[in-house]
Design an enzyme around this catalytic site. Structure first.
Site, short mmCIF file in Angstrom:
data_model
loop_
_atom_site.label_atom_id
_atom_site.label_comp_id
_atom_site.label_asym_id
_atom_site.label_seq_id
_atom_site.Cartn_x
_atom_site.Cartn_y
_atom_site.Cartn_z
N ARG B 118 23.98 0.32 1.26
CA ARG B 118 23.17 -1.09 0.49
C ARG B 118 22.22 -1.49 1.61
O ARG B 118 21.95 -2.71 1.08
CB ARG B 118 24.28 -2.03 -0.13
CG ARG B 118 24.79 -1.20 -1.28
CD ARG B 118 25.48 -2.34 -2.19
NE ARG B 118 26.51 -1.63 -3.01
CZ ARG B 118 27.83 -1.53 -2.80
NH1 ARG B 118 28.22 -2.11 -1.72
NH2 ARG B 118 28.72 -0.98 -3.62
N LYS B 140 6.74 -0.57 1.68
CA LYS B 140 6.92 0.40 0.61
C LYS B 140 7.72 1.72 1.32
O LYS B 140 7.34 2.17 2.01
CB LYS B 140 5.65 0.81 -0.17
CG LYS B 140 5.03 -0.15 -0.62
CD LYS B 140 3.76 0.50 -1.71
CE LYS B 140 3.05 -0.43 -2.53
NZ LYS B 140 1.99 0.29 -3.21
N GLU B 182 -7.80 5.63 5.33
CA GLU B 182 -7.48 4.29 4.86
C GLU B 182 -8.16 3.22 5.78
O GLU B 182 -8.30 1.96 5.48
CB GLU B 182 -6.02 4.18 5.16
CG GLU B 182 -5.18 5.22 4.38
CD GLU B 182 -4.86 4.75 3.15
OE1 GLU B 182 -4.94 3.36 2.78
OE2 GLU B 182 -4.54 5.47 2.31
N LYS B 224 -4.21 -5.46 6.15
CA LYS B 224 -3.21 -4.95 5.20
C LYS B 224 -1.90 -6.31 5.35
O LYS B 224 -1.64 -6.61 4.11
CB LYS B 224 -2.48 -3.65 5.62
CG LYS B 224 -1.37 -3.37 4.75
CD LYS B 224 -1.02 -1.84 4.46
CE LYS B 224 0.18 -1.66 3.50
NZ LYS B 224 0.35 -0.41 3.42
N GLU B 234 3.82 -6.89 -4.76
CA GLU B 234 2.70 -6.06 -5.57
C GLU B 234 2.76 -6.44 -6.87
O GLU B 234 2.47 -5.73 -7.73
CB GLU B 234 3.01 -4.73 -5.55
CG GLU B 234 1.52 -3.88 -5.76
CD GLU B 234 1.90 -2.23 -5.45
OE1 GLU B 234 2.90 -2.09 -5.70
OE2 GLU B 234 0.93 -1.70 -5.48
N ARG B 238 -2.10 -7.61 -4.24
CA ARG B 238 -1.69 -6.48 -3.37
C ARG B 238 -2.28 -5.13 -3.82
O ARG B 238 -2.68 -4.14 -2.89
CB ARG B 238 -0.26 -6.24 -2.84
CG ARG B 238 0.31 -5.08 -2.25
CD ARG B 238 1.74 -5.28 -1.86
NE ARG B 238 2.11 -4.09 -1.46
CZ ARG B 238 3.30 -3.95 -0.62
NH1 ARG B 238 3.75 -4.94 -0.30
NH2 ARG B 238 3.70 -2.91 0.28
N ASN B 242 -4.80 -0.27 -3.29
CA ASN B 242 -4.73 1.00 -3.78
C ASN B 242 -6.00 1.45 -4.19
O ASN B 242 -6.09 2.59 -5.19
CB ASN B 242 -3.67 1.05 -5.02
CG ASN B 242 -2.37 0.78 -4.53
OD1 ASN B 242 -1.75 1.48 -3.59
ND2 ASN B 242 -1.54 0.11 -5.30
N HIS B 245 -6.43 5.28 -4.93
CA HIS B 245 -5.18 5.90 -4.99
C HIS B 245 -4.68 6.21 -6.40
O HIS B 245 -3.82 7.35 -6.34
CB HIS B 245 -4.19 4.87 -4.46
CG HIS B 245 -4.12 4.68 -2.99
ND1 HIS B 245 -5.28 4.41 -2.23
CD2 HIS B 245 -3.22 5.03 -2.18
CE1 HIS B 245 -4.73 4.36 -0.85
NE2 HIS B 245 -3.70 4.50 -0.71
N HIS B 249 -3.91 9.93 -6.33
CA HIS B 249 -2.46 10.39 -6.63
C HIS B 249 -2.59 11.63 -7.77
O HIS B 249 -1.97 12.33 -7.70
CB HIS B 249 -1.77 9.34 -7.39
CG HIS B 249 -1.10 8.45 -6.12
ND1 HIS B 249 -0.30 7.27 -6.64
CD2 HIS B 249 -0.89 8.67 -5.02
CE1 HIS B 249 0.04 6.69 -5.60
NE2 HIS B 249 -0.37 7.56 -4.41
N HIS B 262 -2.73 13.10 1.83
CA HIS B 262 -2.80 11.90 1.18
C HIS B 262 -4.27 11.13 1.39
O HIS B 262 -4.94 10.85 0.51
CB HIS B 262 -1.64 11.15 1.50
CG HIS B 262 -1.73 9.57 0.80
ND1 HIS B 262 -1.86 9.42 -0.46
CD2 HIS B 262 -2.23 8.43 1.58
CE1 HIS B 262 -1.71 8.04 -0.69
NE2 HIS B 262 -2.05 7.44 0.41
#
Lengths: 367, 367
Positions: B118, B140, B182, B224, B234, B238, B242, B245, B249, B262
């Site tokens: 955990r 992330k 990026e 960032k 997010e 934030r 993206n 993205h 994606h 990517h």
């Protein structure tokens, strides 16, 4: 209905306890943000309560996720079924995952909620006594790994816990007893007067008297919430909730998941912790035997499986989460109603306890 | 060495940027609590840097975990290898997981750290430009699911990010370009002057000039970190990170993970977002073409794969995380250097953009 507020800042949530709460739509809608809901349950609970809960949630788009039943399915393969269902039905980040079932369902649905798109809302509807007094409070979620129980998971808080005491009517007596092991534990670790109350009421609890049941659940949740409030991430005092769990996990791992119920293993493990506290001179033999008697009246095992040797315990306990930098820490009773977490004991006292449990302690069976 | 502090209260952490930081033992020991460390890397990076890092960590018990290389391995099966190694070597809750590699390694090692018992400590040592400016900042972590990228994961902050710019010398040029996508993105979304700086320095960046490299990484991480500071989970602003993205994606999913890098998909996706911003009259064609030119100078693709039809995009985008309650939200440019997240656009503008990208936009290839 009684309501307990678990105070965790912006992640605070209510625990509602009462009869037929599954039918109370407003308890759910107050805590659901979006229009999508996934109800995660299992093959045993689904025929009993899934239709009723779906009815209650008629304002939402409901995706049922019915998993196989049992601790042996608390693994990644089963967890994937939840993700498959959520993605298959295109649930977005505003979805709410509702766990309808016992601790295994709660742990898996909660971990799935914590991980789906990096975290979505989660509501617990625990249907076993064990999950009502334990798994649904405290934010622990996760799955088992072949090398250890609950080794993969997250701390993740539900938006609400909704406890319908009427669901216990369909619970097998053996599982009711397993839940009582945790109830008794709260008395042992932090509420000595509760032990007296339990001695007076254990028969009524086993007979499912709704008044004493509600009281016992409320008092257990309040005890756990108090401990969790003080220490959300288990860095210190929270570990006292694990009385009997280090020995108990060793039993569950050794026997194979699902052979002993969690509460049964905790009961035998608690007796081992009592024995060790007794060896250390922290509690008397009479106090130890008083607790063993209460566990026995709850129809719980008070000795570990006969085939488990001291060495088996030592091996399993070496990978337990309570081990920090190679040093074994255990939850023991400083006195009745007061537990401590300590690594400060002579190694031979642990070995004496394990030897006593292996064989000699069978005397308690007839006590 | 430059150091940037990411301010997240008790979970704040430093980002160190400089040459040969992998050899600086004190940067690691300052942020490691226990005696055990697991270094998670892959078959490509291990022969280059694992021995050096292990040398640096000679005060600790180091468990190396060498995973197969590639986005197609960013799944549960590979993640399990990390858990198997941690449990096999009996790592306890005070262990530290160190990610040595690119974004895939960082995402998987970070998610493993968030879930192991955990949650255990985690340090990022990103070795690709993309992961240095993107994946290692923002918390992330996660893995892919057959039905969508990054669908399973956690928000989990590292204890430190240690960026050794010298590692870029072993990076294939195609991956360096992917990282530049990026870098350019930060200029487009929140730092218009940075675009001018990049136009003046893009050739030196591609030639790995250490001074401009350090400056570009520092400025990207600062941009960032500023956005993440304002919105850790997010919920709002934030999402401007993206840019490109959502379209990107869709490209990655359609082509199969790992076929397009990517950053390459983000580049083509960014051009689509620019096209749409242009269609909405928010930026001029000249501004759009200026950005396309910069991406081209970084040797990046500026059109989607020829075989992707508008319908393909719409289908893939329907399960993207940016969809809230069924409504598609996109990151677009309100003006150069200022991005917005919006679902407030006519559907036909999206379709016109997709049609323009499919076929007609190939004109930019020769521009």
């Amino acid at each position: 209905m009684q309501t307990l507020q678990v105070d965790l800042g912006e992640r605070s949530y209510p625990i509602h306890i009462g009869e037929r709460l599954i039918d109370r739509a407003e308890l759910f809608s107050d805590r659901i943000r979006g229009r999508q809901v996934a109800v995660v349950t299992n093959e045993t609970v689904a025929p009993l309560y899934l239709d009723r809960l779906t009815q209650t949630l008629s304002d939402y788009s409901v995706t049922p996720v019915i998993l196989p039943d049992g601790e042996e399915h608390k693994n990644w393969q089963t967890l994937q079924l939840i993700f498959d269902a959520l993605l298959g039905a295109r649930h977005d980040r505003n979805t709410t995952v509702i766990a309808l079932g016992g601790g295994v369902i709660g742990d898996m649905a909660g971990y799935a909620a914590s991980s789906y798109q990096r975290g979505v809302d989660f509501i617990q509807v625990p249907t076993t006594l064990l999950s009502q007094v334990d798994s649904s409070v405290g934010g622990k979620t996760g799955i088992n790994h072949p090398l250890g129980k609950n080794m993969i998971g997250a701390f993740y808080q539900p938006r609400a816990v909704i406890i319908d005491t009427a669901t216990l009517k369909t619970l097998p007596p053996r599982e009711l007893s397993a839940g009582l092991a945790e109830v008794i534990k709260y008395g042992l670790i932090c509420d000595e007067p509760f032990l007296g109350w339990l001695e007076a009421n254990v028969d009524r609890l086993r007979a499912l008297d709704p008044v004493v049941l509600t009281e016992a659940i409320h008092r257990s949740c309040a005890a756990k919430a108090k401990v969790v409030n003080a220490d959300e991430r288990e860095s210190g005092v929270r570990a006292i909730l694990n009385l009997g769990h280090t020995f108990g996990h060793a039993i569950e791992t050794h026997m194979g998941y699902g052979v002993w119920l969690h509460g049964e293993a905790v009961s035998a493990g608690t007796v081992m912790a009592l024995e060790m506290s007794c060896q250390l001179g922290w509690i008397t033999r009479m106090e130890r035997d008083r607790a063993i008697k209460l566990l026995q009246r709850a129809a719980l095992p008070v000795v570990p499986p006969a085939q488990m040797k001291p060495q088996d315990f030592l091996e399993h306990m070496a990978v337990d989460k309570k081990v920090l930098d190679g040093r074994l820490r255990l939850v023991l009773l400083r006195r009745m109603g007061e537990a401590v977490v300590t690594g400060d004991f002579p190694r031979d006292v642990l070995e004496t306890t394990l030897s006593a449990s292996y064989g000699a302690m069978t005397e308690h069976l007839g006590a």
